[in-house]
Design an enzyme around this catalytic site. Structure first.
Site, PDB file in Angstrom:
ATOM      1  N   ASN A 214       0.546   1.879  -8.239  1.00 35.75           N
ATOM      2  CA  ASN A 214       1.236   2.592  -7.379  1.00 35.75           C
ATOM      3  C   ASN A 214       0.063   3.017  -6.060  1.00 35.75           C
ATOM      4  OD1 ASN A 214       3.319   4.166  -6.116  1.00 35.75           O
ATOM      5  ND2 ASN A 214       2.139   5.939  -6.523  1.00 35.75           N
ATOM      6  N   GLU A 215       0.438   2.211  -5.099  1.00 39.49           N
ATOM      7  CA  GLU A 215      -0.168   2.802  -3.811  1.00 39.49           C
ATOM      8  C   GLU A 215      -1.754   2.519  -3.850  1.00 39.49           C
ATOM      9  OE1 GLU A 215       1.354   6.556  -2.540  1.00 39.49           O
ATOM     10  OE2 GLU A 215       3.323   5.581  -1.747  1.00 39.49           O
ATOM     11  N   GLU A 335       9.641   1.896  -1.978  1.00 36.92           N
ATOM     12  CA  GLU A 335       9.849   3.282  -1.643  1.00 36.92           C
ATOM     13  C   GLU A 335      10.247   3.563  -0.468  1.00 36.92           C
ATOM     14  OE1 GLU A 335       6.909   6.362  -2.924  1.00 36.92           O
ATOM     15  OE2 GLU A 335       6.287   5.181  -4.544  1.00 36.92           O
TER      16      GLU A 335
END
EC number: 3.2.1.78
Length: 433
Positions: A214-215, A335
């Site tokens: 994630n990110e 997202e």
């Protein structure tokens, strides 16, 4: 009671069984087909499109990162089912959630190579419930941030065991010991046999795709080489175990050194100095689709709402162009959200924000371009204030948002023709524009 004697009961029983056999042979496909009507098939990629059973799939979905955590305990497990049921009723096809919790409370991985079976069974439950409701899962494998352990926890483990090369969080990407920790976790997770379904995760089509991290950011190497090397190694490792599922990086979408002409699309200069590089990272040979986030509230300091909307359209169209021309892969906006803490925030702004994003995807889908869908951040149910942030929504408490979600599901369904085949879509979309 005495056992029956003679041949009296035998003829009626044989007659009954013969009748049952006739019904089964004649109508078995119809009867038992009801049980398999909702069976999911693996999502595949055909150029810039997701496909299922040969038909295009455009994603309208959401994030509920908290699923596994809430499935651990009896008193909160019902929230997973309630959210999946609500998502399915809105026609949502994919939910993104965490398949990690490293160290700390309710940890899946307690320490390197040690797993809590109780938490693994919670993840089993999440996957089984998603299958029941016909929703696929995008499962994220580790966090760049400290929440739920993340790369910080891996670095701490190596440091505590005396094998760490550095106390820097970025050593997660280059420390050989930490790479071994992560590969071991991947092996255990991918080959896990679900205690409820009996299906290994790597063989379960309920899983839409794996998200590597994630990110990801690696600010100690702004050239991007360190992160790229890690992506190449880990994606090859995953594909050596599981070649059935799609795989994405989990990027925010910031442009780096490989795309000098695109640097002006970034929100501000800092975005090009994070060690991530959207085009280069997404072009890795084992990456099946690109991932992008949309958070103008976090990325700008002084812009008003109208300026943010203009940025969102430019940001999305730029990445869709990359998917079409550079990557030749689908682009999923995994997202997006609008903060309710902005000083000028009004609930109607969220409606416009969602509508703007949905319209870009709808137009892309109509033209068969690479914009493959969106996932809202984030959906909750009642009583989850502790898990809420300034983006969280209980969708059925905000009628306008719920209507937008359903409308987008119907619009995308019509493009692919899936509404002609699926009873749920027919019922949901029959009165929608």
């Amino acid at each position: 009671m005495a056992a029956p004697t003679g041949n009296g009961p035998v003829i009626p029983i044989l007659g009954f069984l013969t009748c049952v056999a006739f019904i089964y042979l004649s109508f078995g496909d119809l009867w038992f087909g009801l049980k398999t009507e909702g069976e999911l098939a693996f999502v595949k990629r055909n150029g810039t499109q997701f496909v299922v059973d040969g038909k295009a799939l455009y994603v309208n979905g959401w994030n509920s990162y908290w699923f596994m955590d809430h499935a651990v305990n009896d008193h909160s497990r019902h929230r997973v089912s309630a959210m999946l049921e609500a998502g399915a009723k809105m026609g949502l096809t994919v939910c993104r959630t965490w398949a990690f919790n490293d160290g700390g409370y309710n940890a899946l991985q307690i320490s390197p190579g040690r797993f809590d079976e109780r938490v693994f069974k919670a993840l089993d439950h999440v996957i089984a419930e998603a299958k029941t409701h016909g929703v696929r899962l995008l499962l994220s494998l580790v966090n760049n941030l400290q929440a739920y352990g993340g790369k910080t926890q891996y670095v701490n483990w190596a440091w505590q065991e005396g094998v760490g090369l550095s106390s820097s969080n970025d050593s997660f990407f280059f420390d050989p010991s930490i790479r071994r920790y992560f590969k071991n976790y991947l092996t255990v997770l991918l080959t896990r046999k679900n205690s409820l379904t009996g299906i290994e995760y790597r063989n379960d089509p309920t899983i839409f795709a794996w998200e590597l991290i994630n990110e990801p950011r690696c600010m100690s190497d702004v050239s991007g080489d360190t992160l790229q090397d890690w992506i190449n190694e880990m994606t090859a490792f995953i594909k050596s175990i599981d070649n059935k599922h799609l795989l994405t990086v989990g990027l925010e979408g910031f442009y780096g050194p490989s795309s000098p002409k695109k640097l002006t699309v970034n929100p501000e200069r800092w975005a090009s100095e994070l060690g991530s590089d959207f085009v280069r990272n997404s072009d890795s040979p084992n990456i099946d689709f690109a991932s992008v986030h949309i958070y103008p509230d976090h990325w700008f300091h002084d812009q008003g709402f109208e300026e943010k909307l203009k940025f969102v359209v430019k940001w999305m169209l730029s990445h869709i162009e990359d998917g079409d021309k550079e990557l030749k892969k689908p682009v999923l906006f995994t997202e997006f959200g609008l903060s309710n803490l902005n000083k000028d925030y009004d609930p109607s702004q969220r409606d416009r924000f969602y509508r703007t994003i949905f319209d870009v995807i709808y137009k892309s889908a109509k033209r068969k371009r690479s914009g493959a869908g969106t996932l809202v951040w984030q959906f909750l149910i009642e009583g989850m204030e502790g898990f809420n942030d300034d983006f969280g929504i209980v969708p059925w408490e905000q009628d306008s948002i719920q209507r937008l979600m359903i409308e987008q599901s119907c619009r995308l369904s019509r493009i692919t023709g899936r509404h002609l085949l699926d009873k749920k879509s027919i019922e949901m979309c029959s009165h929608r524009p």
